[in-house]
Motif scaffolding. Sequence first.
Motif, mmCIF file in Angstrom:
data_model
loop_
_atom_site.group_PDB
_atom_site.id
_atom_site.type_symbol
_atom_site.label_atom_id
_atom_site.label_comp_id
_atom_site.label_asym_id
_atom_site.label_seq_id
_atom_site.Cartn_x
_atom_site.Cartn_y
_atom_site.Cartn_z
ATOM 1 N N PHE A 162 34.714 32.980 31.408
ATOM 2 C CA PHE A 162 33.371 33.128 30.842
ATOM 3 C C PHE A 162 32.424 33.779 31.848
ATOM 4 C CE2 PHE A 162 29.166 31.693 29.531
ATOM 5 C CZ PHE A 162 29.200 31.877 28.155
ATOM 6 N N CYS A 163 32.462 33.293 33.085
ATOM 7 C CA CYS A 163 31.543 33.808 34.100
ATOM 8 C C CYS A 163 31.861 35.243 34.500
ATOM 9 C CB CYS A 163 31.557 32.896 35.328
ATOM 10 S SG CYS A 163 30.839 31.260 35.027
ATOM 11 N N ILE A 164 33.154 35.560 34.654
ATOM 12 C CA ILE A 164 33.536 36.920 35.015
ATOM 13 C C ILE A 164 33.195 37.882 33.886
ATOM 14 C CG2 ILE A 164 35.513 38.440 35.436
ATOM 15 C CD1 ILE A 164 36.757 36.249 37.092
ATOM 16 N N ASN A 165 33.432 37.455 32.664
ATOM 17 C CA ASN A 165 33.190 38.306 31.511
ATOM 18 C C ASN A 165 31.706 38.616 31.329
ATOM 19 O OD1 ASN A 165 34.543 39.715 29.395
ATOM 20 N ND2 ASN A 165 33.764 38.233 27.921
ATOM 21 N N ARG A 166 30.848 37.729 31.827
ATOM 22 C CA ARG A 166 29.398 37.921 31.691
ATOM 23 C C ARG A 166 28.769 38.645 32.879
ATOM 24 N NH1 ARG A 166 26.339 34.625 28.188
ATOM 25 N NH2 ARG A 166 24.664 34.575 29.744
ATOM 26 N N THR A 167 29.555 38.911 33.900
ATOM 27 C CA THR A 167 28.999 39.540 35.099
ATOM 28 C C THR A 167 29.062 41.056 34.963
ATOM 29 O OG1 THR A 167 29.764 37.651 36.409
ATOM 30 C CG2 THR A 167 29.117 39.630 37.610
ATOM 31 N N ALA A 168 27.945 41.626 34.562
ATOM 32 C CA ALA A 168 27.897 43.067 34.319
ATOM 33 C C ALA A 168 28.200 43.853 35.590
ATOM 34 C CB ALA A 168 26.511 43.449 33.790
ATOM 35 N N GLY A 169 29.070 44.838 35.464
ATOM 36 C CA GLY A 169 29.377 45.729 36.581
ATOM 37 C C GLY A 169 30.477 45.250 37.493
ATOM 38 N N LEU A 170 30.904 43.983 37.365
ATOM 39 C CA LEU A 170 31.936 43.474 38.267
ATOM 40 C C LEU A 170 33.248 44.231 38.090
ATOM 41 C CD1 LEU A 170 32.781 41.375 40.394
ATOM 42 C CD2 LEU A 170 33.429 39.855 38.504
ATOM 43 N N GLY A 171 33.614 44.483 36.832
ATOM 44 C CA GLY A 171 34.853 45.204 36.574
ATOM 45 C C GLY A 171 34.833 46.599 37.167
ATOM 46 N N ARG A 172 33.694 47.306 37.009
ATOM 47 C CA ARG A 172 33.595 48.666 37.566
ATOM 48 C C ARG A 172 33.627 48.632 39.085
ATOM 49 N NH1 ARG A 172 29.687 48.722 33.583
ATOM 50 N NH2 ARG A 172 27.979 48.597 35.107
ATOM 51 N N LEU A 173 33.010 47.603 39.661
ATOM 52 C CA LEU A 173 33.000 47.486 41.119
ATOM 53 C C LEU A 173 34.411 47.276 41.657
ATOM 54 C CD1 LEU A 173 31.562 47.234 43.820
ATOM 55 C CD2 LEU A 173 31.101 44.835 43.291
ATOM 56 N N LEU A 175 37.199 47.980 40.162
ATOM 57 C CA LEU A 175 37.998 49.179 39.884
ATOM 58 C C LEU A 175 37.745 50.230 40.952
ATOM 59 C CD1 LEU A 175 39.932 50.657 37.971
ATOM 60 C CD2 LEU A 175 37.934 51.455 36.697
ATOM 61 N N GLY A 176 36.482 50.348 41.371
ATOM 62 C CA GLY A 176 36.164 51.287 42.435
ATOM 63 C C GLY A 176 36.809 50.912 43.751
ATOM 64 N N LEU A 177 37.065 49.620 43.938
ATOM 65 C CA LEU A 177 37.744 49.142 45.140
ATOM 66 C C LEU A 177 39.264 49.203 45.007
ATOM 67 C CD1 LEU A 177 35.485 46.035 45.883
ATOM 68 C CD2 LEU A 177 35.557 48.170 47.188
ATOM 69 N N ARG A 178 39.732 49.673 43.847
ATOM 70 C CA ARG A 178 41.164 49.825 43.536
ATOM 71 C C ARG A 178 41.859 48.511 43.211
ATOM 72 N NH1 ARG A 178 43.798 54.377 47.532
ATOM 73 N NH2 ARG A 178 42.390 56.088 47.024
ATOM 74 N N PHE A 179 41.089 47.496 42.870
ATOM 75 C CA PHE A 179 41.667 46.224 42.458
ATOM 76 C C PHE A 179 41.111 45.867 41.077
ATOM 77 C CE2 PHE A 179 42.457 46.249 46.935
ATOM 78 C CZ PHE A 179 43.623 45.508 47.111
ATOM 79 N N PRO A 180 41.652 46.499 40.026
ATOM 80 C CA PRO A 180 41.107 46.303 38.674
ATOM 81 C C PRO A 180 41.301 44.868 38.185
ATOM 82 C CG PRO A 180 43.195 47.470 38.579
ATOM 83 C CD PRO A 180 42.822 47.397 40.027
ATOM 84 N N ILE A 181 40.323 44.380 37.436
ATOM 85 C CA ILE A 181 40.382 43.029 36.911
ATOM 86 C C ILE A 181 40.415 43.082 35.388
ATOM 87 C CG2 ILE A 181 37.876 42.610 36.722
ATOM 88 C CD1 ILE A 181 38.487 39.816 37.992
ATOM 89 N N GLY A 182 41.161 42.187 34.792
ATOM 90 C CA GLY A 182 41.269 42.144 33.334
ATOM 91 C C GLY A 182 41.689 40.768 32.879
ATOM 92 N N PHE A 183 41.923 40.629 31.580
ATOM 93 C CA PHE A 183 42.295 39.339 31.011
ATOM 94 C C PHE A 183 43.556 39.490 30.171
ATOM 95 C CE2 PHE A 183 37.670 39.431 31.482
ATOM 96 C CZ PHE A 183 37.506 38.373 32.355
#
Length: 250
Positions: A162-173, A175-183
């Motif tokens: 819930f918290c990760i999904n609501r954190t705007a820009g975290l996924g793009r950040l 991904l830019g670090l080359r460690f993509p996050i998903g569910f």
Amino acid sequence: MTTQTFDVESFIRLRKQTRAVSDMLRQQASDYLSTLSLLINPQRVFGEFLQGAPRGSTRESQHAFKEFKTLYEQIAMTAPFGLINELEVPLDLMNTRPVLYPYEYDRRVEGLRQPVRILNPARWVVGFEGFELARFRRLMRDPNRSNAELHRFVVHYLMLFFCINRTAGLGRLLLGLRFPIGFERVREFGDLPLCVLGSPLKSRLPSDDMIRNSTEIAGNNAFEELVDESAIESIEDELKLRLQRVVASL
């Protein structure tokens, strides 16, 4: 799949190489996750709806708790969990420090009666400290499990999602670090979304013959995907590719 000769010396070298690369990637991923942990702290989202948080809830925290309660009822109170525990306010979270747990899955291998537990050395499941995914799996399989403990695990993994999904820009950040996050959803956990952190490297499985030989020699049903030098050389620079596409489109 092509049959491979089981070369013990080459296999040992690949295993050592895989472990060294995986350890380095995991350390890098852990450092990033630790630095970003304040962005996904539940207290920032839920305020006084969490035990120990300062009083003074906002409209945003009230709305967040209402959404989380709905999510909990949709997942925790249905199969395979079947929990009847209501959410008590304030929520009692035992630990909110995100850590990495092994990403594992089962695979059927020809010639073996039991499925092989495969470990991916370049991907991890994110969970809160003290809520190991392996322990969660054992709870799910235990007919005499504690519903209170199962409730805690479900709440903590749902809270992280819930918290990760609501954190705007975290996924793009990330991904830019080359460690993509998903569910991802895993059959044994029903509709519970697990947070998975990837890396710039892709591991691979060898032939079933090699997996079978390895597990028979080791005397267990576990195997780790392998990383070779070609996988390292094939890592792409995402920023470079994006810039090239921009220039090419002009």
